[in-house]
Design a protein around this motif. Structure first.
Motif, mmCIF file in Angstrom:
data_model
loop_
_atom_site.group_PDB
_atom_site.id
_atom_site.type_symbol
_atom_site.label_atom_id
_atom_site.label_comp_id
_atom_site.label_asym_id
_atom_site.label_seq_id
_atom_site.Cartn_x
_atom_site.Cartn_y
_atom_site.Cartn_z
ATOM 1 N N TRP A 222 0.818 -1.215 0.000
ATOM 2 C CA TRP A 222 0.000 0.000 0.000
ATOM 3 C C TRP A 222 0.852 1.265 0.000
ATOM 4 C CZ3 TRP A 222 -4.597 -1.390 -1.395
ATOM 5 C CH2 TRP A 222 -5.111 -2.609 -0.995
ATOM 6 N N GLY A 223 2.113 1.141 0.403
ATOM 7 C CA GLY A 223 2.964 2.319 0.447
ATOM 8 C C GLY A 223 3.603 2.684 -0.875
ATOM 9 N N ASN A 224 3.780 1.704 -1.774
ATOM 10 C CA ASN A 224 4.444 1.997 -3.045
ATOM 11 C C ASN A 224 3.517 1.855 -4.243
ATOM 12 O OD1 ASN A 224 4.159 -0.736 -3.506
ATOM 13 N ND2 ASN A 224 6.351 -1.197 -3.584
ATOM 14 N N THR A 225 2.209 1.772 -3.993
ATOM 15 C CA THR A 225 1.232 1.599 -5.057
ATOM 16 C C THR A 225 0.110 2.612 -4.903
ATOM 17 O OG1 THR A 225 1.705 -0.789 -5.045
ATOM 18 C CG2 THR A 225 -0.268 -0.062 -6.228
ATOM 19 N N GLN A 226 -0.170 3.342 -5.963
ATOM 20 C CA GLN A 226 -1.307 4.262 -5.955
ATOM 21 C C GLN A 226 -2.569 3.460 -6.202
ATOM 22 O OE1 GLN A 226 -1.167 7.288 -8.960
ATOM 23 N NE2 GLN A 226 -3.127 8.214 -8.369
ATOM 24 N N GLN A 279 -15.507 -5.206 -8.317
ATOM 25 C CA GLN A 279 -14.862 -3.897 -8.376
ATOM 26 C C GLN A 279 -13.576 -3.977 -9.184
ATOM 27 O OE1 GLN A 279 -12.405 -1.408 -5.189
ATOM 28 N NE2 GLN A 279 -14.594 -1.091 -4.822
ATOM 29 N N GLU A 280 -13.319 -2.939 -9.985
ATOM 30 C CA GLU A 280 -12.018 -2.757 -10.594
ATOM 31 C C GLU A 280 -11.390 -1.524 -9.954
ATOM 32 O OE1 GLU A 280 -10.113 -3.613 -14.858
ATOM 33 O OE2 GLU A 280 -11.587 -1.977 -14.894
ATOM 34 N N GLY A 281 -10.120 -1.644 -9.610
ATOM 35 C CA GLY A 281 -9.442 -0.537 -8.950
ATOM 36 C C GLY A 281 -8.135 -0.203 -9.624
ATOM 37 N N LEU A 282 -7.695 1.014 -9.431
ATOM 38 C CA LEU A 282 -6.390 1.450 -9.904
ATOM 39 C C LEU A 282 -5.314 0.859 -9.012
ATOM 40 C CD1 LEU A 282 -4.745 3.419 -11.787
ATOM 41 C CD2 LEU A 282 -4.943 5.084 -9.927
ATOM 42 N N LEU A 283 -4.306 0.219 -9.607
ATOM 43 C CA LEU A 283 -3.120 -0.251 -8.894
ATOM 44 C C LEU A 283 -1.922 0.168 -9.717
ATOM 45 C CD1 LEU A 283 -5.423 -2.416 -7.849
ATOM 46 C CD2 LEU A 283 -3.404 -3.564 -6.958
ATOM 47 N N ARG A 284 -1.469 1.369 -9.494
ATOM 48 C CA ARG A 284 -0.400 1.969 -10.295
ATOM 49 C C ARG A 284 0.892 2.010 -9.471
ATOM 50 N NH1 ARG A 284 -2.360 7.364 -11.962
ATOM 51 N NH2 ARG A 284 -3.269 6.297 -13.780
#
Length: 286
Positions: A222-226, A279-284
């Motif tokens: 969670w710290g290195n992924t938007q 759900q689809e989410g952003l994982l950048r």
């Protein structure tokens, strides 16, 4: 916000006109408005325009902009259709004239028909065998990553007990699923079905993208992924009560294009399937 009564008050919007409502926001550990809150408030707005006793059976939504915790949210409801059996409503949520969220919801008359469902995993650990988020924070707070610790420290009206408890310091990919029990804090007696559906919608936005992150845990956290919820759909199958723990069983079939897809089933402890979520989410990667 520490109990279900405060959650109900948050979800229950102020009426401006018969098709326009206003809501406030509550901090749950993120600098932006929690997606589950917007989902639940939008369902509250749509339900307030249903006058023929029809019951919510599905909703589909898109998150367009991050919500500002300090500004009220205005929900505008469009009455799309009232047919012989189904009613459809469209809801837009706005802040400062900017649309941040859209939702469509469908309501149906109560009918009888065929009945089947997927079975709950009967071998899964029960809540009494597991640690809650609160207990995890108390026991491991000194070594939990700062961002995760800040999230866990926020007050919330629901307690979670994860079945699979991953060690964040073990950099290894995990199976693309997660199971988590949840239970509301406070008195949950005498809640009508519409209120229970709105609360369940609120809770459904917690934990769902964790199944996607698990599959890439050797490098992603969670710290290195938007991360952000992009869309959210939900189907409501059966009436239920919040008097016991409920199980949210989530898996992720796919991640690609800086997006992750997850789907979940919500069961009562005795195995009744009450809702499904996608759900689809952003994982950048940052």
């Amino acid at each position: 916000m520490t109990n279900v009564q405060e959650l109900i008050e948050l979800i229950a919007l102020k009426e401006i006109t018969p098709t326009q409502f206003e809501g406030l926001s509550s901090f749950v550990g993120s600098p932006n408005v929690f997606g589950g809150q917007v989902l639940a408030q939008a369902i509250n707005a749509a339900t307030r325009t249903i006058t023929n006793k029809r019951v919510l059976h599905s909703m589909h939504s898109y998150f367009l902009e991050a919500g500002n915790l300090e500004l009220p949210i205005v929900y505008n409801v469009s009455i799309i259709r009232d047919g012989g059996s189904f009613s459809v409503r469209r809801v837009t949520a706005e802040q400062n004239g900017l649309t941040i969220f859209i939702l469509s919801a469908s309501f149906q008359i109560i009918e009888e028909g065929y009945n089947h469902q997927v079975e709950i995993n009967k071998s899964i650990k029960q809540p009494e065998e597991l640690m809650s988020w609160t207990e995890i924070l108390d026991q491991f707070g000194e070594v939990i990553p700062k961002k995760t610790k800040g999230f866990l420290e926020a007050d919330r009206p629901v307690e979670f007990k994860p079945v699979e408890l991953a060690n964040p310091f073990n950099k290894e990919d995990l199976p693309a699923f997660t199971n988590i029990w949840f239970k509301l804090k406070g008195d949950t007696t005498n809640l009508d079905l519409a209120t229970k559906q709105q609360i369940l919608t609120y809770v459904s936005d917690y934990n769902i993208l964790a199944a996607v992150m698990n599959r890439h845990a050797s490098k992603a956290h969670w710290g290195n992924t938007q991360t952000a919820s992009l869309d959210h759909s939900m189907w409501y199958f059966r009436d239920f009560d919040f008097d016991d723990w409920l199980l949210y069983a989530i898996d992720s079939p796919n991640a690609a294009g800086a997006r992750g897809f997850a789907k979940g089933n919500i069961f009562t402890r005795d195995g009744k399937l009450i809702a499904s979520v996608a759900q689809e989410g952003l994982l950048r990667p940052k």
